[in-house]
Design a protein around this motif. Sequence first.
Motif, mmCIF file in Angstrom:
data_model
loop_
_atom_site.group_PDB
_atom_site.id
_atom_site.type_symbol
_atom_site.label_atom_id
_atom_site.label_comp_id
_atom_site.label_asym_id
_atom_site.label_seq_id
_atom_site.Cartn_x
_atom_site.Cartn_y
_atom_site.Cartn_z
ATOM 1 N N ARG A 18 67.954 56.747 -4.682
ATOM 2 C CA ARG A 18 66.565 57.228 -4.753
ATOM 3 C C ARG A 18 66.180 58.269 -3.923
ATOM 4 O O ARG A 18 67.003 58.305 -2.495
ATOM 5 N N LEU A 19 66.176 59.692 -4.152
ATOM 6 C CA LEU A 19 66.216 60.781 -2.978
ATOM 7 C C LEU A 19 64.284 61.738 -3.464
ATOM 8 O O LEU A 19 64.458 61.905 -4.607
ATOM 9 N N ARG A 20 63.629 61.938 -2.486
ATOM 10 C CA ARG A 20 62.388 62.918 -2.536
ATOM 11 C C ARG A 20 63.234 63.658 -1.859
ATOM 12 O O ARG A 20 63.160 63.852 -0.728
ATOM 13 N N LEU A 21 62.811 64.627 -2.837
ATOM 14 C CA LEU A 21 63.614 66.383 -2.757
ATOM 15 C C LEU A 21 62.140 67.450 -2.585
ATOM 16 O O LEU A 21 60.815 67.112 -3.007
ATOM 17 N N ARG A 22 61.969 67.857 -1.060
ATOM 18 C CA ARG A 22 60.517 68.911 -1.561
ATOM 19 C C ARG A 22 60.875 70.204 -1.442
ATOM 20 O O ARG A 22 61.944 70.604 -1.480
ATOM 21 N N ARG A 23 60.009 70.280 -2.113
ATOM 22 C CA ARG A 23 59.394 71.967 -2.176
ATOM 23 C C ARG A 23 61.018 72.843 -3.821
ATOM 24 O O ARG A 23 61.575 73.700 -2.479
ATOM 25 N N LEU A 24 61.161 72.210 -4.483
ATOM 26 C CA LEU A 24 62.241 72.629 -5.007
ATOM 27 C C LEU A 24 62.443 74.576 -5.424
ATOM 28 O O LEU A 24 63.307 75.001 -5.104
ATOM 29 N N GLU A 25 61.339 74.720 -5.119
ATOM 30 C CA GLU A 25 60.904 76.151 -5.610
ATOM 31 C C GLU A 25 61.254 77.042 -4.356
ATOM 32 O O GLU A 25 60.935 78.543 -4.979
ATOM 33 N N LYS A 36 66.113 77.089 -3.951
ATOM 34 C CA LYS A 36 66.987 75.471 -2.681
ATOM 35 C C LYS A 36 66.997 74.464 -4.178
ATOM 36 O O LYS A 36 67.716 74.454 -3.952
ATOM 37 N N ALA A 37 66.303 74.814 -5.270
ATOM 38 C CA ALA A 37 66.650 73.910 -6.852
ATOM 39 C C ALA A 37 68.303 74.763 -6.966
ATOM 40 O O ALA A 37 69.041 74.593 -7.041
ATOM 41 N N GLU A 38 68.702 76.624 -6.364
ATOM 42 C CA GLU A 38 69.031 76.790 -7.435
ATOM 43 C C GLU A 38 70.470 76.332 -6.434
ATOM 44 O O GLU A 38 71.274 76.549 -7.195
ATOM 45 N N VAL A 39 70.392 76.419 -5.018
ATOM 46 C CA VAL A 39 71.442 76.448 -4.233
ATOM 47 C C VAL A 39 71.919 74.614 -4.824
ATOM 48 O O VAL A 39 72.768 74.762 -5.139
ATOM 49 N N LEU A 40 71.314 74.481 -4.960
ATOM 50 C CA LEU A 40 71.558 72.534 -5.000
ATOM 51 C C LEU A 40 72.431 72.548 -6.418
ATOM 52 O O LEU A 40 72.989 71.734 -6.702
ATOM 53 N N THR A 41 72.074 73.387 -7.634
ATOM 54 C CA THR A 41 72.620 73.420 -8.881
ATOM 55 C C THR A 41 73.803 73.083 -8.574
ATOM 56 O O THR A 41 75.277 73.710 -8.900
ATOM 57 N N TYR A 42 74.432 75.008 -7.001
ATOM 58 C CA TYR A 42 74.971 75.169 -6.748
ATOM 59 C C TYR A 42 76.645 73.823 -6.182
ATOM 60 O O TYR A 42 77.635 73.431 -6.902
ATOM 61 N N VAL A 43 75.793 73.429 -5.540
ATOM 62 C CA VAL A 43 76.482 72.224 -4.755
ATOM 63 C C VAL A 43 76.854 71.243 -5.430
ATOM 64 O O VAL A 43 77.884 70.212 -5.539
ATOM 65 N N THR A 44 75.712 70.908 -6.915
ATOM 66 C CA THR A 44 76.060 70.009 -7.702
ATOM 67 C C THR A 44 77.524 70.492 -8.566
ATOM 68 O O THR A 44 78.375 69.399 -9.639
ATOM 69 N N LEU A 114 75.191 65.477 -0.368
ATOM 70 C CA LEU A 114 74.823 66.561 -0.032
ATOM 71 C C LEU A 114 73.983 66.797 -0.918
ATOM 72 O O LEU A 114 73.120 68.008 0.078
ATOM 73 N N VAL A 115 72.770 66.252 -1.600
ATOM 74 C CA VAL A 115 71.727 66.442 -1.928
ATOM 75 C C VAL A 115 70.946 66.237 -0.914
ATOM 76 O O VAL A 115 69.822 66.769 -0.891
ATOM 77 N N TRP A 116 70.810 65.544 0.130
ATOM 78 C CA TRP A 116 69.961 65.238 0.880
ATOM 79 C C TRP A 116 69.612 65.876 1.965
ATOM 80 O O TRP A 116 69.174 66.705 2.594
ATOM 81 N N LEU A 117 71.599 66.453 2.035
ATOM 82 C CA LEU A 117 71.759 68.015 3.379
ATOM 83 C C LEU A 117 71.111 69.141 2.895
ATOM 84 O O LEU A 117 69.882 69.280 3.340
ATOM 85 N N VAL A 118 71.146 69.391 1.492
ATOM 86 C CA VAL A 118 70.457 70.793 0.984
ATOM 87 C C VAL A 118 68.960 70.676 1.085
ATOM 88 O O VAL A 118 68.565 71.719 0.882
ATOM 89 N N ASN A 119 68.229 69.826 0.571
ATOM 90 C CA ASN A 119 66.996 69.232 0.826
ATOM 91 C C ASN A 119 66.352 69.375 2.483
ATOM 92 O O ASN A 119 65.110 70.149 2.086
#
Length: 311
Positions: A18-25, A36-44, A114-119
């Motif tokens: 479970r991760l809490r992501l800040r301000r994906l926009e 940030k959301a688009e970078v997360l899409t890439y690393v995923t 990875l998601v934690w770091l991109v956040n």
Amino acid sequence: MAARSEGEDTVVEVDGRRLRLRRLEKVLYPSTGTTKAEVLTYVTTVAPALLAQLHDRPVTRKRWPDGVASSSFFEKNVPRGMPEWVRTVELDAPGSTKNRETIHYPLVEDLAGLVWLVNLAALELHVPQWRVGPRGGVRQPDRLVVDLDPGEGAGLAECAEVALAVRERLAADGLECHPVTSGSKGMQLYAAVSGEQDADVLRSYAHRLAQGLERDRPDLVVSRMTKVLRGGKVLLDWSQNNSAKTTVAPYSPRGRERPCAAAPRTWDELDAPETLRQLTLEEVGERYARDDDLLADLAPGADPGPRVPTS
């Protein structure tokens, strides 16, 4: 990846974490509006290949909390608030600029990491050429890196010409190398090695390689970092094999004006250097979906490479 919104935060579950992501926009690349959301899409998208490059390697991060148009900083120690499930390793820190005796590095083992770091806006992930064992012991390097850095007046076309010459020299010694455009200015070449020789041996080998190419192609190659020598030429940076140094991990995003990534390339592409350019996150993701991992020979579990000549 299940998600739900809580104000400016988004709570996600990634592989049971479970991760809490800040301000994906939040816009991290103002020139393109990339969020940030688009970078997360890439690393995923590229996670299996990127995780293979990070596997068992301590990760140094370069973070841009307010996006790439603002200031950045390198981070080695694990940050406050790190999830308890992130594996860490404590390593000696000789020559630390902050007078630390040891540093606690994170080891990024899964998509949740990875998601934690991109956040945290850790856009660049830098790793050494060696891995650590299950109890944190430092192993001998398992790959050689040749870093090609173009000076003023040179670019990727010149790097490609040098890369082809390096490929020929390495092949004569039984080494197969793989090109990666850096997402910044130049490129790196990686070759699997035996894991039986220490970093000083690899660094000395790369130094001899650089000096030999400089003698043969003084119009194109330089082995010394002196800036006055580098105009129109490519620095073959052999020193990147120092055990204390890191290079940006293949598939990692880069914190440049445009949202590019360190991108594995084919040798056919380097045979057409006039069309060679750095690739965006979207392009690297599309290539990975189409071609799979071009660096599978460097992934954990792949056959080890040969020993490098010592003279």
